[in-house]
Write a protein that holds these residues in place. Structure first.
Motif, short mmCIF file in Angstrom:
data_model
loop_
_atom_site.label_atom_id
_atom_site.label_comp_id
_atom_site.label_asym_id
_atom_site.label_seq_id
_atom_site.Cartn_x
_atom_site.Cartn_y
_atom_site.Cartn_z
N GLU A 79 5.71 25.17 10.31
CA GLU A 79 5.54 25.33 11.75
C GLU A 79 5.97 24.02 12.40
O GLU A 79 5.32 22.99 12.20
CB GLU A 79 4.09 25.63 12.10
CG GLU A 79 3.56 26.91 11.49
CD GLU A 79 2.06 27.09 11.68
OE1 GLU A 79 1.39 26.19 12.25
OE2 GLU A 79 1.54 28.12 11.24
N VAL A 80 7.08 24.05 13.12
CA VAL A 80 7.61 22.84 13.74
C VAL A 80 7.32 22.89 15.23
O VAL A 80 7.71 23.85 15.92
CB VAL A 80 9.13 22.71 13.50
CG1 VAL A 80 9.70 21.51 14.24
CG2 VAL A 80 9.41 22.60 12.00
N SER A 81 6.63 21.89 15.72
CA SER A 81 6.29 21.79 17.14
C SER A 81 7.08 20.67 17.78
O SER A 81 7.34 19.64 17.14
CB SER A 81 4.79 21.50 17.31
OG SER A 81 4.03 22.55 16.77
N ILE A 82 7.43 20.85 19.04
CA ILE A 82 8.05 19.79 19.83
C ILE A 82 7.15 19.53 21.03
O ILE A 82 6.56 20.46 21.59
CB ILE A 82 9.49 20.16 20.27
CG1 ILE A 82 10.16 18.96 20.95
CG2 ILE A 82 9.50 21.41 21.14
CD1 ILE A 82 11.65 19.14 21.19
N GLY A 83 7.01 18.28 21.37
CA GLY A 83 6.18 17.93 22.51
C GLY A 83 6.53 16.54 23.00
O GLY A 83 7.33 15.83 22.39
N LYS A 84 5.92 16.18 24.10
CA LYS A 84 6.18 14.87 24.68
C LYS A 84 5.37 13.81 23.93
O LYS A 84 4.23 14.03 23.54
CB LYS A 84 5.82 14.86 26.15
CG LYS A 84 6.77 15.72 26.96
CD LYS A 84 6.58 15.53 28.43
CE LYS A 84 7.65 16.35 29.15
NZ LYS A 84 7.69 16.07 30.56
N ASP A 85 6.02 12.67 23.72
CA ASP A 85 5.34 11.52 23.15
C ASP A 85 5.64 10.31 24.05
O ASP A 85 6.21 10.46 25.13
CB ASP A 85 5.72 11.28 21.68
CG ASP A 85 7.18 10.94 21.47
OD1 ASP A 85 7.89 10.63 22.46
OD2 ASP A 85 7.62 10.96 20.32
N ASP A 86 5.29 9.13 23.60
CA ASP A 86 5.44 7.95 24.45
C ASP A 86 6.89 7.50 24.64
O ASP A 86 7.17 6.65 25.48
CB ASP A 86 4.59 6.79 23.93
CG ASP A 86 4.86 6.44 22.48
OD1 ASP A 86 5.58 7.20 21.81
OD2 ASP A 86 4.35 5.41 22.03
N THR A 87 7.85 8.09 23.90
CA THR A 87 9.25 7.71 24.08
C THR A 87 10.11 8.88 24.57
O THR A 87 11.33 8.76 24.63
CB THR A 87 9.86 7.17 22.77
OG1 THR A 87 9.80 8.21 21.78
CG2 THR A 87 9.12 5.94 22.29
N VAL A 93 4.92 18.76 12.21
CA VAL A 93 5.05 19.90 11.31
C VAL A 93 3.69 20.21 10.68
O VAL A 93 2.98 19.30 10.24
CB VAL A 93 6.07 19.61 10.18
CG1 VAL A 93 6.12 20.76 9.17
CG2 VAL A 93 7.45 19.34 10.76
N VAL A 94 3.37 21.49 10.63
CA VAL A 94 2.28 21.98 9.79
C VAL A 94 2.95 22.79 8.70
O VAL A 94 3.66 23.76 8.97
CB VAL A 94 1.27 22.85 10.58
CG1 VAL A 94 0.22 23.43 9.63
CG2 VAL A 94 0.63 22.06 11.71
N MET A 95 2.78 22.34 7.46
CA MET A 95 3.35 23.02 6.30
C MET A 95 2.24 23.86 5.67
O MET A 95 1.29 23.31 5.11
CB MET A 95 3.88 21.98 5.31
CG MET A 95 4.68 22.55 4.17
SD MET A 95 6.21 23.32 4.67
CE MET A 95 7.12 21.92 5.25
N ARG A 96 2.37 25.17 5.79
CA ARG A 96 1.36 26.09 5.24
C ARG A 96 1.86 26.62 3.89
O ARG A 96 2.90 27.27 3.84
CB ARG A 96 1.11 27.25 6.19
CG ARG A 96 0.51 26.80 7.51
CD ARG A 96 0.03 27.95 8.37
NE ARG A 96 -0.45 27.45 9.63
CZ ARG A 96 -1.64 26.91 9.82
NH1 ARG A 96 -2.49 26.83 8.83
NH2 ARG A 96 -1.99 26.46 11.01
N VAL A 97 1.11 26.32 2.86
CA VAL A 97 1.47 26.73 1.51
C VAL A 97 0.46 27.75 1.03
O VAL A 97 -0.72 27.44 0.88
CB VAL A 97 1.52 25.52 0.55
CG1 VAL A 97 1.95 25.96 -0.83
CG2 VAL A 97 2.45 24.44 1.10
#
Length: 136
Positions: A79-87, A93-97
């Protein structure tokens, strides 16, 4: 590094096309609705998730052979998330196994941790983005 294979793809932005050098990938790209787009195409996060999940699952097979355990019933979801950070923007990523009963407990945890140390995508992300490993 002594390259064994090199993949190449060309893209012209989040709302354009992505095409691999061999033509096997030729995709319309679109922003997902959550980012203000129409969602009528794939996006870089989906492509990264698919690549990372596939690489991690393959790496797990290699690690499992060394550990002498069976991983035929293992499933990996990234699960790849994109969001705002300080730059600007960043990824997480949450890797579900998903492991079969036979690999529950300490053996499964050792397998997943060893795979995360071995997987080329995990190596590339280490120290750059947050990757959470979840065993299900």
């Amino acid at each position: 590094m002594d390259a064994l294979y090199t993949a190449a793809a060309t893209a012209n932005g989040r709302e354009g096309r992505a095409v691999s050098s061999d033509g096997r990938i030729d995709l319309a790209l679109a922003l997902p609705p959550a980012l203000g787009g129409n969602g009528e195409g794939t996006n870089p996060e989906q492509l990264f998730a698919a690549g990372y999940a596939a690489c991690f699952a393959s790496a797990m097979s290699s690690v499992a052979r060394e550990m002498k355990v069976d991983t035929k019933d293992v499933s990996v979801t990234a699960e790849v998330s994109i969001g705002k950070d300080d730059t600007g923007f960043g990824l997480a990523v949450v890797m579900r196994v998903e492991l079969p009963e036979a690999l529950e407990g300490e053996t499964g945890r050792r397998l997943v941790d060893a795979t995360h140390a071995y997987c080329p995508y995990s190596k590339a992300t280490r120290g750059n983005i947050e990757v959470e490993l979840v065993i299900e």
